[in-house]
Design a protein around this motif. Structure first.
Motif, short mmCIF file in Angstrom:
data_model
loop_
_atom_site.label_atom_id
_atom_site.label_comp_id
_atom_site.label_asym_id
_atom_site.label_seq_id
_atom_site.Cartn_x
_atom_site.Cartn_y
_atom_site.Cartn_z
N HIS A 141 0.87 -1.18 0.26
CA HIS A 141 -0.05 0.17 -0.03
C HIS A 141 0.68 1.18 -0.07
O HIS A 141 1.83 1.42 0.58
CB HIS A 141 -0.77 -0.04 1.41
N GLY A 157 -5.18 10.04 -0.90
CA GLY A 157 -4.53 9.73 -2.20
C GLY A 157 -4.03 8.26 -2.06
O GLY A 157 -3.69 8.07 -0.99
N GLU A 158 -4.04 7.93 -3.36
CA GLU A 158 -3.14 6.47 -3.27
C GLU A 158 -2.62 6.26 -4.49
O GLU A 158 -2.64 6.97 -5.41
CB GLU A 158 -4.10 5.33 -2.74
N THR A 159 -1.77 4.88 -4.36
CA THR A 159 -0.92 4.70 -5.84
C THR A 159 -1.72 4.05 -7.01
O THR A 159 -2.63 3.68 -6.70
CB THR A 159 0.12 3.90 -5.40
N LEU A 160 -1.54 4.55 -8.07
CA LEU A 160 -2.19 4.10 -9.16
C LEU A 160 -1.45 2.82 -9.56
O LEU A 160 -2.26 2.15 -10.65
CB LEU A 160 -2.15 5.17 -10.31
N ASP A 161 -0.50 2.57 -9.33
CA ASP A 161 0.18 1.27 -9.69
C ASP A 161 0.93 0.66 -8.58
O ASP A 161 0.33 -0.12 -7.71
CB ASP A 161 1.15 1.55 -11.00
N MET A 203 4.38 12.42 -10.73
CA MET A 203 3.27 13.23 -10.33
C MET A 203 3.65 14.42 -9.08
O MET A 203 2.34 14.80 -8.79
CB MET A 203 2.21 12.38 -9.82
N ALA A 210 -2.50 11.74 -5.57
CA ALA A 210 -2.16 10.35 -6.19
C ALA A 210 -0.77 10.02 -6.36
O ALA A 210 0.19 10.87 -6.48
CB ALA A 210 -2.97 9.87 -7.23
N SER A 212 2.52 7.50 -8.32
CA SER A 212 2.47 6.46 -9.23
C SER A 212 4.18 6.29 -9.28
O SER A 212 4.94 7.00 -9.42
CB SER A 212 2.12 6.96 -10.51
N SER A 214 5.64 3.33 -11.24
CA SER A 214 6.04 2.47 -12.44
C SER A 214 6.79 3.36 -13.39
O SER A 214 7.84 2.43 -13.66
CB SER A 214 4.87 1.87 -12.79
N LYS A 252 3.84 14.99 -1.24
CA LYS A 252 2.57 14.65 -1.11
C LYS A 252 2.07 14.66 0.29
O LYS A 252 0.83 15.03 0.30
CB LYS A 252 2.37 13.16 -1.61
#
Ligand code: KG4
Ligand code: ZN
Length: 342
Positions: A141, A157-161, A203, A210, A212, A214, A252
């Motif tokens: 997470h 907010g959270e991670t998209l990947d 980002m 959010a 990311s 990757s 963030k």
């Protein structure tokens, strides 16, 4: 509603078998933890079937020795992690916890693993007061949550990947380091020079909370392919990767605290053990008047105490789960409510 004794907590969602007894007045009475890290190390990650079997092997002996040590024959209630996590691993904890609660005829409660993490900092010294923003950064997470009270959570907010810890683990693999990769990458980064490589801060120039990771991972892979044969370059890459992750998390967190209008930030999850992350968040907090809490690592990573703790809080409010247990490998945190539904 007071319970007739401490609550037994059972955690088996992934690769740690954790049990603990928590008493609302006296705190954590005792705990046991069996880590499966060595079992999964040779596969480079958690193998679900092996995890389930190991929970079967260790769970009941751990509970027995915990109860004996604490001199407790019959707890006042039982709480178990019902999700999210690996289905087979969760079922081991759920079935043992339900069977014990039924045989003792005491209340049973299914607990959300992430709620355990979110409230675990309350077990530390000093404990943060509500409201606070929590940054949860683990292998599974990467999440920013406004925590206003028991069951009152707003996901900011959270991670998209990938999760932040997962990115550390994958970069460790690229650099030929062992599992879990976070500590190994951090150690290698200590020998790296700053400034030789610079990776994207995912980002941070876009508004919003959010994450990311990757793209960052791909940038690291390209650098490893081009320069990875050289030992110093590998350390420099580890350093640049760590700096990119830390700066991203810092930006963030700063935004999240401002958006939530609070002056307390709590960091939990395995990546919270990262020294560079700790130092940069503490330095920012001191500058901007934000109290930053890093609970002890044993409370940040998976453990039985955090489940016993949430179980005790909710059971005391009269919440109960049925004997016909279910597990929820996927269970959005946004579904949680305060006790009584409020
Ligand atoms: O919370 P945790 O113990 O387990 C779950 O994922 O639930 O977190 C483990 C993650 C792993 O990805 C590990 O590589 C990472 O935390 N980690 C670290 C450090 N120590 C552990 N990442 C960066 N720096 C560290 N010092
Ligand atoms: Zn966890």
């Amino acid at each position: 509603m007071s319970l007739e004794g401490p609550v037994l907590g059972v955690e088996t969602s992934c690769d740690e078998t954790g049990v603990a007894l928590f008493d609302p007045r006296r705190g954590v009475l005792g705990e046991r933890l069996h880590s499966q890290v060595a079992l999964h190390a040779e596969y480079g990650g958690v193998v679900p079937e092996l995890a389930s079997r190991d929970h079967v092997r260790y769970l009941t002996p751990l509970i027995r020795s915990l109860l004996t040590e604490c001199g407790v024959e019959r707890p006042g209630g039982v709480a178990y992690t019902a999700g999210p996590g690996l289905a087979g691993a969760l079922l081991v904890g759920a079935s043992v916890a339900s069977a014990l609660a039924w045989s003792w005829q005491v209340p049973l409660l299914a607990v959300h693993h992430m709620e355990g993490h979110l409230l675990a900092p309350l077990l530390g010294e000093p404990a943060p007061e509500f409201p606070f923003v929590a940054l949860l950064v683990s292998g599974g997470h990467t999440l920013l949550v406004a925590v206003e009270g028991l069951g009152r959570y707003r996901i900011l907010g959270e991670t998209l990947d990938d999760a932040a810890g997962e990115a550390f683990d994958k970069v460790a693999k690229m650099l030929g380091l062992g599992y879990p990769g976070g500590p190994a990458v951090a150690e290698l980064a200590e020998r790296g020079c700053a400034g030789r490589f610079r990776f994207p801060r995912p980002m941070i120039d876009r508004p919003g909370l959010a994450f990311s990771f990757s793209g960052l991972k791909t940038a690291v892979l390209n650098a490893v392919e081009a320069h990875g044969g050289e030992p110093q370059a590998r350390a420099d890459i580890a350093r640049a990767f760590e700096e990119a992750v830390v700066e991203t998390l810092l930006v963030k967190c700063r935004r999240a605290v401002a958006a939530a209008g609070v002056d307390r930030l709590v960091v939990a999850g395995g990546v919270g053990a990262n020294r560079r992350l700790r130092e940069s968040l503490l330095a920012w907090g001191a500058r901007d008047g934000v109290a930053v809490f890093f609970p002890p690592p044993a409370l940040c990573t998976d453990n039985g105490a955090m489940i016993a703790h949430v179980g005790a809080l909710r059971l005391a409010e009269g919440e109960r789960s049925g004997w016909a247990f279910t597990v929820r490998p996927r269970w959005p945190l946004s579904e949680l409510r305060p006790p009584g539904g409020g």
